[in-house]
Design an enzyme around this catalytic site. Structure first.
Site, PDB file in Angstrom:
ATOM      1  N   SER A 127       5.621   0.274  -1.924  1.00 29.61           N
ATOM      2  CA  SER A 127       6.329   1.411  -1.324  1.00 29.61           C
ATOM      3  C   SER A 127       5.479   2.078  -0.257  1.00 29.61           C
ATOM      4  O   SER A 127       4.239   2.092  -0.345  1.00 29.61           O
ATOM      5  CB  SER A 127       6.662   2.434  -2.415  1.00 29.61           C
ATOM      6  OG  SER A 127       7.085   3.663  -1.865  1.00 29.61           O
ATOM      7  N   TYR A 152       4.450   7.932  -9.085  1.00 26.94           N
ATOM      8  CA  TYR A 152       5.185   6.778  -8.554  1.00 26.94           C
ATOM      9  C   TYR A 152       4.331   6.042  -7.526  1.00 26.94           C
ATOM     10  O   TYR A 152       4.164   4.821  -7.590  1.00 26.94           O
ATOM     11  CB  TYR A 152       6.494   7.240  -7.920  1.00 26.94           C
ATOM     12  CG  TYR A 152       7.186   6.152  -7.131  1.00 26.94           C
ATOM     13  CD1 TYR A 152       7.746   5.052  -7.772  1.00 26.94           C
ATOM     14  CD2 TYR A 152       7.271   6.211  -5.739  1.00 26.94           C
ATOM     15  CE1 TYR A 152       8.367   4.036  -7.058  1.00 26.94           C
ATOM     16  CE2 TYR A 152       7.887   5.207  -5.015  1.00 26.94           C
ATOM     17  CZ  TYR A 152       8.432   4.126  -5.683  1.00 26.94           C
ATOM     18  OH  TYR A 152       9.043   3.117  -4.962  1.00 26.94           O
TER      19      TYR A 152
END
Length: 327
Positions: A127, A152
């Site tokens: 990501s 995350y």
């Protein structure tokens, strides 16, 4: 080619499965169909290809090691695309255990099972969030990424390091893709395009963080799928990683054209034919102000380049959304 796709009922996963089947691959999909968002959307995505003769689906969680082993034993994949993960920056602030189980434990199971089954190439989702507090733009894969701003982001950086260890120790070819704000038809309802479109058509106000001055490298789903397929077909060889010599690669995959959030909303209002009240709010914890992908390494190695401009992408998304919501 026999290919296993984890997260096959997800946004990117379902779009990839459709393209793989269209080009003649035999695809097995694994997804836990959890309720992080409405499972009905996942079922609707799956229904697009569930009955294809070259597709097999398994409902299971990657954090369940025996289930992962069963999926590999049944499908005997030559390549694996690992997309299953607990997504979302803000959700990680209140549900950290979900990220530990899915993104760390689950990824560990996938790596180890790929090793045991001698998989030829593992492509996995990282990501743009890994860039965290980095303020240098555009983001480049050789930038330091040691200051994540959310669990995350930390879990995705951990995935990259875990993959490198397996590439180095066991010669497992792995490629990590740092996705930059993917949008388009069948997207996730927890992301801005779906959230905003829903509220615009209901005549409800929207929350716009950082006073709307966020800039995001919005990347259309078709461009993402094209890039993933090109990467899948270019497995790294020994020596690919300049530091260790491991068959290991990392790439940014984005549109290379950041758009201010207020501009994104303006285009969405135009395509949906309605204005919306904007509640301008401060920056949220865990957020970054701007993202911008340096995609030159991916372009150089695979020939990939994005082709869908933001105006065209939002028009396509808005048309799909109206049809999906029967509006």
């Amino acid at each position: 080619m026999r290919i296993l796709v984890t997260g096959a009922a997800g946004f990117i996963g379902a779009a990839l499965v459709e393209r793989l089947l269209a080009r003649g691959d035999a695809v097995s999909g694994l997804d836990n169909h959890n309720d992080y968002y409405d499972p009905a959307l996942k079922e609707a995505r799956l229904a697009r290809f569930a009955d294809h003769r070259a597709y097999h689906h398994l409902r299971a969680d990657v954090s369940d090691a025996p289930a992962v082993e069963r999926a590999f034993a049944e499908s005997r994949p030559q390549q694996v695309i690992h997309l299953a993960a607990q997504a979302g920056v803000r959700y990680s602030l209140t549900h950290p255990e979900s990220y530990i189980q899915s993104n760390l434990v689950g990824f560990g199971h996938v790596l180890e099972t790929c090793r045991r089954h001698a998989v030829g190439h593992l492509v996995y989702a990282s990501s743009s969030s890994v860039y965290g507090a980095n303020r240098k733009l555009p983001f480049a894969v050789d930038d330091a990424v040691d200051h994540p701003l959310s669990l995350y982001a930390a879990s995705k950086r951990a995935n990259e390091l875990m993959a490198h260890a397996y590439s180095h120790l066991y010669a497992l070819p792995t490629t990590g893709l740092r996705f930059f704000t993917v949008y388009g038809p069948w997207g996730r309802p927890d992301m801005a395009p779906m959230l905003f479109a829903e509220r615009i058509l209901r005549g409800e106000p929207i929350d716009v963080f950082n006073q709307g001055h966020h800039r995001r490298d919005f990347t259309y789903i078709d461009d993402i799928v094209d890039g993933v397929l090109r990467v899948l077909d270019h497995a790294p060889a020994a020596g690919a990683d300049p530091a260790s010599g491991a068959p290991y690669r990392l790439y940014n995959i984005g549109n290379d054209a950041p758009v201010e959030l207020l501009r994104f909303i303006e285009l969405l209002e135009r395509e949906l034919g309605r204005g919306v009240e904007k509640r301008l709010l401060p920056m949220q914890p865990g957020d970054v102000e701007s993202t911008w992908a340096d995609i030159e390494p991916l372009r150089r190695d695979t020939g990939w380049a994005p082709s869908i401009a933001i105006e065209d992408g939002i028009a396509r998304f808005a048309a799909w959304f109206r049809d999906y919501r029967h509006l």
